[in-house]
Design a protein around this motif. Structure first.
Motif, short mmCIF file in Angstrom:
data_model
loop_
_atom_site.label_atom_id
_atom_site.label_comp_id
_atom_site.label_asym_id
_atom_site.label_seq_id
_atom_site.Cartn_x
_atom_site.Cartn_y
_atom_site.Cartn_z
N LEU A 235 0.83 -1.20 0.00
CA LEU A 235 0.00 0.00 0.00
C LEU A 235 0.87 1.26 0.00
N THR A 236 1.92 1.24 0.81
CA THR A 236 2.82 2.40 0.86
C THR A 236 3.54 2.60 -0.48
N ALA A 241 4.52 5.45 -5.59
CA ALA A 241 4.87 5.15 -6.99
C ALA A 241 3.67 5.27 -7.92
N ASP A 242 2.50 5.61 -7.37
CA ASP A 242 1.27 5.76 -8.16
C ASP A 242 0.96 4.47 -8.93
N LEU A 243 0.88 3.37 -8.17
CA LEU A 243 0.59 2.06 -8.75
C LEU A 243 -0.72 1.52 -8.18
N THR A 248 0.23 -4.38 -6.40
CA THR A 248 1.49 -4.15 -5.70
C THR A 248 1.59 -5.04 -4.46
N ILE A 249 0.50 -5.17 -3.73
CA ILE A 249 0.49 -6.00 -2.53
C ILE A 249 0.75 -7.47 -2.89
N VAL A 250 0.07 -7.94 -3.92
CA VAL A 250 0.22 -9.34 -4.32
C VAL A 250 1.64 -9.61 -4.84
#
Length: 300
Positions: A235-236, A241-243, A248-250
């Motif tokens: 999440l951070t 990074a605007d993703l 991103t978590i996975v």
């Protein structure tokens, strides 16, 4: 980190990420042990129908998703037990029916768009509202409460259903309870990672923990730690990074899994180099013994 906390929607998202990272691996440990790793995917597709129903009726999508996902979980067990349909076929039926029902109902919802569907399919932490957070918090407390009360019995069930039945445990009730708990976990996680990737956060941290541990309890604790790191770290990273937060978590969880495979290989080679201790017949490994429970008096 201070900049991240300045935004109210990110504070809500962080709380949701903590709840997801805590609860998803706990239930995932039981699902992996029972070889039901794809159950979360099937229930996630059914939850999408619940979301669409909530949007169509102008009620809470999270709450309606919880109700529909719970009904779908119970239906899986009924189909699996009372018909000749195997577990994987029952899951496939939920896959197709759930996603089709969700798309159909969202299409009938006035004002709904593809963006609305995508936000639930892949997660959208920016849309997590305070009301959603309260519902998710209550569901998370319920899931943890179920594990606290029935954790030992669920462990025995996941080890061997026939052994659980032989010791007098209510196998059918426990099976439904596990499926329903998994359904609630899916609803908890869908706002962060989306219904299409929610199963990954239930399974990948557990798979990573298994590479380095042998004990069921230690595996669960390590999986929870990996889940929390993945949720908060992903999440951070997505914020700065605007993703997409869900992906991103996975991906971060998968990266941890790759590291765990390497570390586990080193640990196994190191333990293999040692001289194994001689065990008396029937002693077994303490990590693999079955716990004693108050319901059915299961003994090692």
């Amino acid at each position: 980190m201070t900049e991240l906390l300045q935004y109210e929607f990110m504070r809500r998202a962080l709380i949701a990420a903590v709840l997801v990272g805590l609860v998803a691996p706990i239930i995932g440990t039981y699902l992996v042990q029972r070889r039901l790793a794809l159950l979360g995917d099937g229930i996630g597709h059914v939850a999408l129908t619940g979301v669409a129903l909530g949007l169509l009726t102008s009620t809470s999508p999270v709450l309606t998703a919880a109700v529909v996902a719970t009904a779908g979980a119970v239906l899986i067990e009924i189909v699996r037990v009372r018909t000749r349909t195997s577990g994987d076929v029952a899951l496939a039926l939920l896959f197709y029916g759930g996603i089709a029902g969700g798309v159909l109902l969202i299409g009938l919802t006035p004002g709904a768009s593809n963006a609305t569907l995508v936000s639930y399919l892949f997660g959208s932490v920016s849309t997590v509202e305070e009301a959603d957070l309260w519902v998710v918090g209550v569901l998370a407390a319920g899931v943890v409460g179920v594990v606290a009360v029935f954790g030992r019995e669920l462990f025995v069930l996941c080890q061997d259903e026939e052994v659980a039945r032989a010791h007098g445990l209510p196998v059918r009730f426990l099976s439904v309870l596990l499926a329903v708990t998994a359904a609630l976990t899916v609803v908890i996680a869908m706002r962060v990672v989306g219904v299409l990737m929610v199963s990954a956060l239930m399974i990948v941290p557990v798979a990573a923990a298994q590479q380095m541990t042998r004990s069921f309890r230690v595996t669960m604790l390590l999986a929870v730690a990996i889940g929390l790191v993945s949720s908060l770290g992903g999440l951070t990273t997505s914020f700065y990074a605007d993703l997409s937060p869900g992906s991103t978590i996975v991906l971060l969880a998968l990266a941890v899994y790759c590291v765990a495979v390497a570390v586990g290989g080193v640990l196994r080679r190191a333990s293999g180099a040692r001289t194994p201790e001689t065990r008396q017949p029937g002693m077994g490994d303490p990590a693999d013994t079955m716990p004693q429970t108050d319901r059915g008096r299961v003994k090692p």
